[in-house]
Motif scaffolding. Structure first.
Motif, short mmCIF file in Angstrom:
data_model
loop_
_atom_site.label_atom_id
_atom_site.label_comp_id
_atom_site.label_asym_id
_atom_site.label_seq_id
_atom_site.Cartn_x
_atom_site.Cartn_y
_atom_site.Cartn_z
N VAL A 117 0.88 -1.18 0.00
CA VAL A 117 0.00 0.00 0.00
C VAL A 117 0.91 1.22 0.00
CG1 VAL A 117 -1.79 1.28 1.20
CG2 VAL A 117 -1.83 -1.23 1.22
N TYR A 118 0.68 2.12 -0.93
CA TYR A 118 1.49 3.33 -1.07
C TYR A 118 0.73 4.51 -0.47
CZ TYR A 118 4.89 0.94 -3.96
OH TYR A 118 5.87 0.09 -4.41
N TYR A 119 1.41 5.22 0.43
CA TYR A 119 0.80 6.35 1.13
C TYR A 119 1.49 7.65 0.75
CZ TYR A 119 -1.23 2.84 4.25
OH TYR A 119 -1.92 1.77 4.77
N CYS A 120 0.69 8.67 0.57
CA CYS A 120 1.20 10.01 0.33
C CYS A 120 1.34 10.75 1.66
CB CYS A 120 0.23 10.75 -0.58
SG CYS A 120 0.71 12.45 -0.98
N TYR A 121 2.41 11.49 1.79
CA TYR A 121 2.69 12.27 3.00
C TYR A 121 2.93 13.71 2.61
CZ TYR A 121 5.44 14.09 6.91
OH TYR A 121 5.92 14.86 7.95
N VAL A 122 2.30 14.61 3.36
CA VAL A 122 2.43 16.05 3.08
C VAL A 122 2.83 16.77 4.36
CG1 VAL A 122 1.19 18.13 2.41
CG2 VAL A 122 0.73 15.97 1.23
N ASP A 123 3.87 17.57 4.27
CA ASP A 123 4.35 18.34 5.42
C ASP A 123 4.23 19.82 5.07
OD1 ASP A 123 7.39 18.23 7.47
OD2 ASP A 123 5.64 19.55 7.50
N SER A 124 3.28 20.49 5.73
CA SER A 124 3.01 21.89 5.44
C SER A 124 3.60 22.77 6.54
CB SER A 124 1.51 22.12 5.35
OG SER A 124 1.20 23.49 5.45
N VAL A 125 4.22 23.86 6.13
CA VAL A 125 4.80 24.79 7.10
C VAL A 125 3.73 25.37 8.01
CG1 VAL A 125 6.02 26.99 7.34
CG2 VAL A 125 6.70 25.37 5.56
N LEU A 126 2.56 25.64 7.46
CA LEU A 126 1.51 26.31 8.22
C LEU A 126 0.44 25.36 8.75
CD1 LEU A 126 0.86 29.49 6.03
CD2 LEU A 126 2.24 29.29 8.11
N SER A 127 0.18 24.27 8.00
CA SER A 127 -1.01 23.47 8.29
C SER A 127 -0.71 22.18 9.02
CB SER A 127 -1.75 23.15 6.99
OG SER A 127 -1.96 24.30 6.22
N GLY A 128 0.56 21.77 9.10
CA GLY A 128 0.87 20.52 9.77
C GLY A 128 1.19 19.39 8.82
#
Length: 116
Positions: free
Chosen positions: A92-103
């Motif tokens: 299972v492939y998961y996307c990860y997002v790291d936002s400076v403002l949103s977490g």
């Protein structure tokens, strides 16, 4: 409301290719890192590839030379082009997002199965 949505998984034969997409939307902004992780049955979640907002990339050892990560900052979207797929890429492939403002956010995952 923040959303991270993956698409593009499926069943492919060994040696084949797939392209995954992941779009971040809603309250997510000022994204720094976008990445793909994967988790095979009975194993931990491992980094596949990541890309910063200025295009710096890193890859897991097992996918170097076969996978390519890219992103469209205007669309808050990251892509993973996977070539020369092998059965051991099944996960299972998961996307990860790291936002400076949103977490930090994870997608729900998309299944990639490599089998003849």
């Amino acid at each position: 409301q923040a959303q991270v949505v993956e698409s593009g998984g499926g069943l492919v034969q060994p040696g084949g290719s797939l392209r995954l997409s992941c779009a971040a939307s809603g309250s997510i902004s000022r994204i720094n890192i976008m990445a793909w992780y994967r988790q095979a049955p009975g194993k931990g979640r491992d980094l596949v590839a990541r890309i910063t907002n200025i295009g710096h990339t890193d890859y897991g050892e097992s996918v170097k030379g076969r996978f390519t990560i890219s992103r469209d900052n205007a669309k808050n979207t990251v892509y993973l082009q996977m070539n020369s797929l092998q059965p051991e890429d099944t996960a299972v492939y998961y996307c990860y997002v790291d936002s400076v403002l949103s977490g930090r956010y994870w997608g729900q995952g998309t299944q990639v199965t490599v089998s003849s």
